[in-house]
Design an enzyme around this catalytic site. Structure first.
Site, short mmCIF file in Angstrom:
data_model
loop_
_atom_site.label_atom_id
_atom_site.label_comp_id
_atom_site.label_asym_id
_atom_site.label_seq_id
_atom_site.Cartn_x
_atom_site.Cartn_y
_atom_site.Cartn_z
N GLU A 167 -27.27 -32.42 -101.70
CA GLU A 167 -25.51 -31.09 -102.80
C GLU A 167 -25.98 -30.58 -103.22
O GLU A 167 -27.09 -30.34 -103.65
CB GLU A 167 -24.59 -32.07 -103.58
CG GLU A 167 -23.67 -33.38 -102.02
CD GLU A 167 -22.70 -33.32 -101.69
OE1 GLU A 167 -22.50 -32.31 -101.50
OE2 GLU A 167 -21.71 -33.84 -101.65
N ASP B 208 -26.45 -37.95 -90.78
CA ASP B 208 -25.95 -38.62 -92.05
C ASP B 208 -25.59 -39.98 -92.09
O ASP B 208 -24.51 -39.86 -91.20
CB ASP B 208 -25.60 -38.14 -93.54
CG ASP B 208 -24.61 -36.90 -93.13
OD1 ASP B 208 -24.07 -37.41 -92.07
OD2 ASP B 208 -24.13 -35.72 -93.54
N HIS C 225 -22.39 -27.54 -98.75
CA HIS C 225 -23.89 -28.38 -98.18
C HIS C 225 -24.50 -28.50 -96.88
O HIS C 225 -23.69 -28.20 -95.95
CB HIS C 225 -23.23 -30.20 -98.72
CG HIS C 225 -22.39 -30.61 -98.13
ND1 HIS C 225 -21.22 -31.86 -98.89
CD2 HIS C 225 -22.73 -30.56 -96.76
CE1 HIS C 225 -20.72 -31.69 -97.58
NE2 HIS C 225 -21.01 -30.83 -97.10
N ASN D 29 -19.38 -26.89 -100.61
CA ASN D 29 -20.39 -26.39 -101.67
C ASN D 29 -21.50 -25.63 -101.07
O ASN D 29 -22.02 -25.73 -101.91
CB ASN D 29 -19.84 -27.42 -102.85
CG ASN D 29 -20.35 -28.46 -101.84
OD1 ASN D 29 -20.83 -28.36 -100.75
ND2 ASN D 29 -20.72 -29.47 -102.72
C1 F6R Z 1 -21.73 -34.15 -91.61
C2 F6R Z 1 -22.17 -33.78 -92.85
C3 F6R Z 1 -21.32 -32.42 -93.53
C4 F6R Z 1 -20.32 -31.87 -92.66
C5 F6R Z 1 -19.75 -31.41 -93.69
C6 F6R Z 1 -19.01 -30.04 -92.83
O1 F6R Z 1 -22.49 -35.13 -90.50
O2 F6R Z 1 -23.53 -33.96 -91.82
O3 F6R Z 1 -22.68 -31.47 -94.23
O4 F6R Z 1 -21.09 -31.17 -91.32
O5 F6R Z 1 -19.32 -31.60 -95.35
O6 F6R Z 1 -17.70 -31.15 -92.88
P1 F6R Z 1 -16.18 -31.05 -92.04
O7 F6R Z 1 -16.64 -30.62 -90.44
O8 F6R Z 1 -15.56 -31.61 -91.77
O9 F6R Z 1 -15.01 -29.56 -92.55
#
Ligand code: F6R
Length: 245
Positions: free
Chosen positions: A143, A67, A138, A136
């Protein structure tokens, strides 16, 4: 689903790096699907260390990231292209022309999403997809919703995601509201999936995602149906998962 227990963040990072490194050793021209965020930072550091010690060769590895924030270019310190360059690509012998992140500055959302799907398709699919897990549920920026989006799409970030990610921006108002993300369909096509989780704040969602009902309301729950998923987590993140065996 394989669950690997680690003591703490650095142990989790080493164990995640072991799996990524094994993939590179077994298939030097592999395609890695990569994630950003706080969770994989330690694993990337460990991969850099192993490269510097001559254990790993990235010259034939290609990568595709999950992403990118809409509106942030490669030179913005919070863009995911900047993150990947500064945490991994700038420190190993990877050919950057073979590393892909959605273009946050694309003018036409639809065209960018179609282009990115073609990039992934032309690479012949992902051998190993690394994922973090949002509070959440994701994965990428898919989402919670009523259905699983299949392809790359432009998504309005959930308020809780903006809140969580604001720690990296000066003001919450600086966090982009939209992002490009690979769809769940594309993520699911990866031959192998590695989910890294760390910290007690992830314990509830880890249980829900991997032991609760499979539902797009918890996007990561779809991984329960994938045939090759490994979850590597530290004690805090796995605290609500029963030990087996
Ligand atoms: C980032 C991504 C997100 C993160 C998720 C957890 O490329 O795709 O899905 O993996 O938000 O983020 P952290 O590791 O910062 O808790």
């Amino acid at each position: 689903m394989e669950i690997i227990r680690a003591k703490d963040y650095s142990d989790m990072s080493r164990k995640a790096a072991n799996i990524l490194a094994a993939q590179i050793v077994m298939k030097p021209n592999c395609v890695l699907g990569l994630a950003t965020g706080s969770t994989p930072v330690g694993a990337y550091r460990e991969l850099v260390r192993r490269y510097q010690e001559g254990e790993l060769d990235f010259s034939r590895v290609r990568t595709v990231n999950l992403d990118e924030y809409k509106g942030l270019g490669p030179s913005h310190s919070q863009s995911y292209r900047y993150f990947m360059d500064s945490h991994l690509f700038d420190h190993v012998n990877i050919n950057k022309a073979g590393t892909f992140v959605p273009d946050g500055l694309a003018e036409d959302d639809g065209a960018e999403c179609r282009r990115y799907d073609q990039v992934v398709a032309r690479m012949g699919g992902v051998d190993l997809q690394l994922l973090g897990l949002g509070h959440n549920g994701h994965i990428g920026f898919n989402e919670p919703g009523e259905e699983y989006p299949k392809n790359t799409h432009c998504v309005k970030l959930a308020e809780s995601t903006i809140q969580a990610n604001s720690r990296l921006f000066e003001r919450i108002g600086d966090v982009p509201e939209y992002a490009y993300t690979m769809g769940v369909g594309t993520i699911f096509k990866a031959a192998k999936v590695l989910v890294a989780v760390s910290g007690g704040d992830k314990a509830r969602i880890v249980r829900e995602a991997f032991f609760g009902p499979v539902t797009p309301k918890v996007p990561a729950s779809v991984l329960q149906l994938h045939r090759d998923v490994t979850v590597v987590g530290d004690e805090a993140a796995l605290a609500l998962i029963e030990r087996r065996g």
